[in-house]
Each structure stands twice: as C-alpha cells, then as structure tokens.
Design a protein around this motif. Sequence first.
Motif, PDB file in Angstrom:
ATOM      1  N   ALA A 163      63.789  69.470  16.998  1.00 11.34           N
ATOM      2  CA  ALA A 163      62.687  70.266  17.554  1.00 11.34           C
ATOM      3  C   ALA A 163      61.455  69.398  17.812  1.00 11.34           C
ATOM      4  N   ILE A 164      61.193  68.424  16.938  1.00 10.48           N
ATOM      5  CA  ILE A 164      60.053  67.518  17.129  1.00 10.48           C
ATOM      6  C   ILE A 164      60.237  66.700  18.400  1.00 10.48           C
ATOM      7  N   LEU A 165      61.449  66.212  18.625  1.00 12.30           N
ATOM      8  CA  LEU A 165      61.715  65.435  19.840  1.00 12.30           C
ATOM      9  C   LEU A 165      61.599  66.300  21.092  1.00 12.30           C
ATOM     10  N   LYS A 166      62.039  67.545  20.996  1.00 11.81           N
ATOM     11  CA  LYS A 166      61.906  68.436  22.146  1.00 11.81           C
ATOM     12  C   LYS A 166      60.435  68.719  22.444  1.00 11.81           C
ATOM     13  N   TYR A 167      59.624  68.832  21.395  1.00 10.19           N
ATOM     14  CA  TYR A 167      58.189  69.029  21.594  1.00 10.19           C
ATOM     15  C   TYR A 167      57.571  67.803  22.274  1.00 10.19           C
ATOM     16  N   LYS A 168      58.022  66.604  21.855  1.00 10.30           N
ATOM     17  CA  LYS A 168      57.536  65.372  22.486  1.00 10.30           C
ATOM     18  C   LYS A 168      57.898  65.361  23.969  1.00 10.30           C
ATOM     19  N   ASN A 169      59.122  65.755  24.296  1.00  9.01           N
ATOM     20  CA  ASN A 169      59.544  65.806  25.701  1.00  9.01           C
ATOM     21  C   ASN A 169      58.739  66.831  26.473  1.00  9.01           C
ATOM     22  N   TYR A 170      58.397  67.939  25.794  1.00 12.06           N
ATOM     23  CA  TYR A 170      57.570  68.964  26.428  1.00 12.06           C
ATOM     24  C   TYR A 170      56.201  68.396  26.830  1.00 12.06           C
ATOM     25  N   LEU A 171      55.674  67.485  26.007  1.00 12.30           N
ATOM     26  CA  LEU A 171      54.376  66.865  26.307  1.00 12.30           C
ATOM     27  C   LEU A 171      54.494  65.785  27.383  1.00 12.30           C
ATOM     28  N   GLY A 172      55.721  65.434  27.767  1.00  9.96           N
ATOM     29  CA  GLY A 172      55.905  64.428  28.798  1.00  9.96           C
ATOM     30  C   GLY A 172      56.463  63.124  28.280  1.00  9.96           C
ATOM     31  N   GLY A 173      56.964  63.114  27.033  1.00 11.30           N
ATOM     32  CA  GLY A 173      57.569  61.906  26.480  1.00 11.30           C
ATOM     33  C   GLY A 173      56.688  61.148  25.519  1.00 11.30           C
ATOM     34  N   SER A 174      55.498  61.647  25.234  1.00  7.46           N
ATOM     35  CA  SER A 174      54.584  60.992  24.291  1.00  7.46           C
ATOM     36  C   SER A 174      53.734  62.037  23.581  1.00  7.46           C
ATOM     37  N   PHE A 175      53.463  61.803  22.292  1.00  4.56           N
ATOM     38  CA  PHE A 175      52.601  62.722  21.550  1.00  4.56           C
ATOM     39  C   PHE A 175      51.133  62.581  21.949  1.00  4.56           C
ATOM     40  N   VAL A 176      50.768  61.500  22.608  1.00  4.28           N
ATOM     41  CA  VAL A 176      49.435  61.274  23.192  1.00  4.28           C
ATOM     42  C   VAL A 176      48.363  61.002  22.138  1.00  4.28           C
ATOM     43  N   SER A 177      48.238  61.873  21.140  1.00  8.90           N
ATOM     44  CA  SER A 177      47.182  61.728  20.137  1.00  8.90           C
ATOM     45  C   SER A 177      47.589  62.453  18.855  1.00  8.90           C
ATOM     46  N   LYS A 178      46.824  62.208  17.779  1.00 12.11           N
ATOM     47  CA  LYS A 178      47.084  62.915  16.528  1.00 12.11           C
ATOM     48  C   LYS A 178      46.844  64.420  16.695  1.00 12.11           C
ATOM     49  N   GLU A 179      45.902  64.769  17.561  1.00 10.27           N
ATOM     50  CA  GLU A 179      45.630  66.186  17.823  1.00 10.27           C
ATOM     51  C   GLU A 179      46.877  66.880  18.364  1.00 10.27           C
ATOM     52  N   LYS A 180      47.508  66.250  19.373  1.00 10.64           N
ATOM     53  CA  LYS A 180      48.708  66.829  19.964  1.00 10.64           C
ATOM     54  C   LYS A 180      49.864  66.839  18.968  1.00 10.64           C
ATOM     55  N   PHE A 181      49.969  65.772  18.168  1.00 12.63           N
ATOM     56  CA  PHE A 181      51.030  65.692  17.169  1.00 12.63           C
ATOM     57  C   PHE A 181      50.893  66.839  16.159  1.00 12.63           C
ATOM     58  N   LYS A 182      49.663  67.134  15.771  1.00 13.55           N
ATOM     59  CA  LYS A 182      49.413  68.198  14.793  1.00 13.55           C
ATOM     60  C   LYS A 182      49.790  69.564  15.345  1.00 13.55           C
ATOM     61  N   ASP A 183      49.736  69.732  16.670  1.00 17.44           N
ATOM     62  CA  ASP A 183      50.042  71.015  17.291  1.00 17.44           C
ATOM     63  C   ASP A 183      51.520  71.383  17.213  1.00 17.44           C
ATOM     64  N   CYS A 184      52.380  70.430  16.890  1.00 17.16           N
ATOM     65  CA  CYS A 184      53.813  70.714  16.785  1.00 17.16           C
ATOM     66  C   CYS A 184      54.039  71.704  15.642  1.00 17.16           C
ATOM     67  N   PHE A 185      54.573  72.905  15.950  1.00 16.52           N
ATOM     68  CA  PHE A 185      54.648  73.954  14.929  1.00 16.52           C
ATOM     69  C   PHE A 185      55.647  73.627  13.822  1.00 16.52           C
ATOM     70  N   ILE A 186      56.543  72.655  14.064  1.00 16.93           N
ATOM     71  CA  ILE A 186      57.487  72.251  13.029  1.00 16.93           C
ATOM     72  C   ILE A 186      56.772  71.536  11.886  1.00 16.93           C
ATOM     73  N   ILE A 187      55.651  70.886  12.205  1.00 12.60           N
ATOM     74  CA  ILE A 187      54.925  70.077  11.219  1.00 12.60           C
ATOM     75  C   ILE A 187      53.805  70.922  10.624  1.00 12.60           C
ATOM     76  N   ASN A 188      53.966  71.358   9.378  1.00  8.84           N
ATOM     77  CA  ASN A 188      52.943  72.190   8.743  1.00  8.84           C
ATOM     78  C   ASN A 188      51.748  71.331   8.312  1.00  8.84           C
ATOM     79  N   ASP A 189      50.680  71.976   7.880  1.00 10.55           N
ATOM     80  CA  ASP A 189      49.446  71.270   7.535  1.00 10.55           C
ATOM     81  C   ASP A 189      49.657  70.254   6.412  1.00 10.55           C
ATOM     82  N   GLU A 190      50.467  70.630   5.431  1.00 12.83           N
ATOM     83  CA  GLU A 190      50.697  69.729   4.302  1.00 12.83           C
ATOM     84  C   GLU A 190      51.375  68.433   4.757  1.00 12.83           C
ATOM     85  N   ASN A 191      52.413  68.568   5.574  1.00 13.02           N
ATOM     86  CA  ASN A 191      53.111  67.378   6.064  1.00 13.02           C
ATOM     87  C   ASN A 191      52.242  66.547   6.996  1.00 13.02           C
ATOM     88  N   TYR A 192      51.409  67.246   7.789  1.00 14.88           N
ATOM     89  CA  TYR A 192      50.529  66.485   8.677  1.00 14.88           C
ATOM     90  C   TYR A 192      49.542  65.631   7.876  1.00 14.88           C
TER      91      TYR A 192
END
Length: 429
Positions: free
Chosen positions: A159-188
């Motif tokens: 699911a994390i990789l699919k989210y990365k592909n949704y963004l265009g192949g890159s997480f771009v920033s920590k802000e965008k990485f944090k938006d991935c719903f698979i990654i909860n606040d504790e793990n972030y």
Amino acid sequence: MKRSYYQKVAFLGILLLILLAFKEYTSTKKENFQDVKFVTEKVDPLLLVEFNPNDLDEQQWQNLGFTSKQVSTILNYKKIIGGIFTSKEQLKRCYAISNDKFLEIHPYILLPETSKEAKTHSSKDSDKKRVTVSRKFNPDYFSVKEWIEIGFSEKQAQAILKYKNYLGGSFVSKEKFKDCFIINDENYQLLAPYLILPEKTPQNYKSFTKNSEGLKLTIQLKPFDPNVLDIEGWQSLGFSQNQARTIVNYRDKNLKGHFKNQDEIKKCFVISPEKFEELKPYIKIHKPQIKEKKTEVIQQKTDFTTIDLNSITYKQLLEFGLDERSAGSIIGFRRKLGGFINKQQILDTYNIDRDIVQKLISTCKLDSSHIAKYTLTDAPEEWLKNHPYFKYSADKIILYRQSNSDDKKIWKLLKLKPEYETRMKLYLK
C-alpha cells in the motif's frame, strides 16, 4: 403618596421607552445581511466527475460551485485538521458545505466514507510488529521487502508503494510521506529523523512531473491533441495521476470521448485557469474524419442465424449492412470487454447505426459461456485497469482487497452507483 406613585409610573415609562429603542436598534442591525452569501444559494448545474478534495486549489473549489468565502473557510478547515481530508465524513463536518451541496458532490469524492475506514488498514497490523530503523534512508528507493524488514506487513508495504506511485513515483517531502494513511503518527515520529526528504513540499510541486525512477523533470511542452492523450499523457503535462484520471473521465464520459474545442477543456474543473493558459498555445484539436455512410447494402452470403455475436467478424458486419464506423466500434468494444454478456451491450456501443444493429442482434445468437469471469479479490490487476467497466475503480479495488478478502465488503467500500455495480457484476463470478 400620589406624588410617589406618579414618579414610579414615569420611571417605568422611561424604562419602557429605552427598551423599545434598544430593541429597534438591535433588530435593524441584525437585518443587515446584504453582504452575506449563504451556503445554500443556488448555482448553475455542474458537470461533476470524480475528484480528490486534497488535490483542489482555490479556483478548482470555486469551479465546483463554492463562493470565494466558502472556499477560504474550506481551506482553513483543511489546515486545522492537519492539511489533508482523510474521509468524506470529515469533509462533511466543514460548515461551509451545506447538506444539499455535500449530497450533490458525495458520489464523486475519492475518499473513504469514514475516518475509521481510512485507518482500518494501518490499525489491524499496527500492534503486531514494532517499526525499527537504524540508519537514514530515502523511502523512494525502498522495495516491499525493505519495508517489511523495518516492521511493516506485506500488505502495508504494498500500500505504501501504491501511495508513492499515486504521487507520481516520489514521496516529494516528509509532509507528503506523513499523509500516507498506512503510516500512523507513532510510526511517522519514529521514521521522520531518518528520512532523506525535504521537510516541506515545494511550492512549485505541481509544475514538475516524475520519471520512472521518481526523479523530477521539468515539463517540456509541445503541441498535443487532447483527444488522444491517456492518463500517462496528461501526467506528462504536469498533472497528478488523480487529476489526469479526472480529465480522461470528463472527456470520455461527459463529452463522449472528444473535446470539440478549447473551451470544453477549460471547463474541466481540475484544470486551473493558469494551467490552461500555459497549455493553450500547444493544444491542437484534430477533427475526427467522419466517413460517408454507405447506402448500398451488400448482398448477404452468410447465414447470420448461425453466427455468434462474440465471434462475428468485421467483414461479416459489413456484409450485414453496417458501415465501417459502426462495425469497427462493435469489434473494438467487444475486444475491450473480452466479449459481450448480453445483447443490450451491443446497442450501448458508441457510433453505431442502431436500426441495423437492432436487426443484427435479433438475427444472430449470443454465446457468452467462454468469457472469463473473476471475483473482485482474484481479478488480475491488468484486467481491472483495462476493462471499460472496472478501470475507473481499479485502483480502489486493488487497495481495498489488500485487507479484505470478501467481495461483499469491497462492494460496500466502493460505494458505486447501482447501474455501475450492475454492469460490473456481469463479468464477475
């Protein structure tokens, strides 16, 4: 005693006059609503297509029928809740969106119904294994195996990789990485110090596109025909995958597959006025060549009562009396579907002579026993993404089935219109 009585009466009279004056003043002030525009004010009917509210800027919200004040409220609300809408339920709480307006846009919102559903995938496995990392890394280059090694389940890693592909192949920033719903606040919080990514998303993020390796590339514009571009083609012009899909849906569903002029492109709400002006000099719309309809019917040599509509050839369709355009449309649509299940699908084909086709389906038989059928949980990804009935919901189906093995649960999450669900079920076991 009379003097005291008259003084009291006079005092009460003066007090009454003061209260009446105060009431008049305050009621006059309350009635001054000249500058107020209510959420429920009527707007012209809109041509709505699927959209993600997290992708919309101020102009695009206005294109959906909201006033500038309402848009400002919606964007401020978005900042207050953390910069991203996670569910339709959360978006509905914004008081700038009336119940009537929410019901109008609800079927087109690409978000889970509730916040609980949005967190379902991460909450199931969050306590099973603790995420651990000991070195800095760029998440753009992590494979499924590497995500599993640091503590995520296989489904979460996918699911994390699919989210990365949704963004265009890159997480771009920590802000965008944090938006991935698979990654909860504790793990972030655990991962953030080790991420090799910029803290903030660049302001010009939308003016870049990504190649297959996730690297940013400056857009090189050149003349293009908007009627032949697929989702990847629109992405190459600087649109996100979700925006590109919306444009293609708008063209194929609302405009029957063809932009007639530049004004129709401009009306697509995910294309901002600034972006349209940028693309305008390069838009070259070629008019489709419409061949003259054949009036002569070729003499029939085939016994069409024995012909199966799922195996009838292009030449046989011409022999029956169809023109080249109608015959090509039927053969093309049949190939995309993998075969017709019922005769009504043939009548629903674009660009056909309905009178002749009605005679055709009344004459020929239809055998659909050989057509491949699947369940939502085992359907191949490529089949889902290419099938005309499934391709617009393919990404959501692939995502939901990672944590749901029951087709009934996936149907509930998809929340499709009954007519869409009915035609999709034609090709399911």
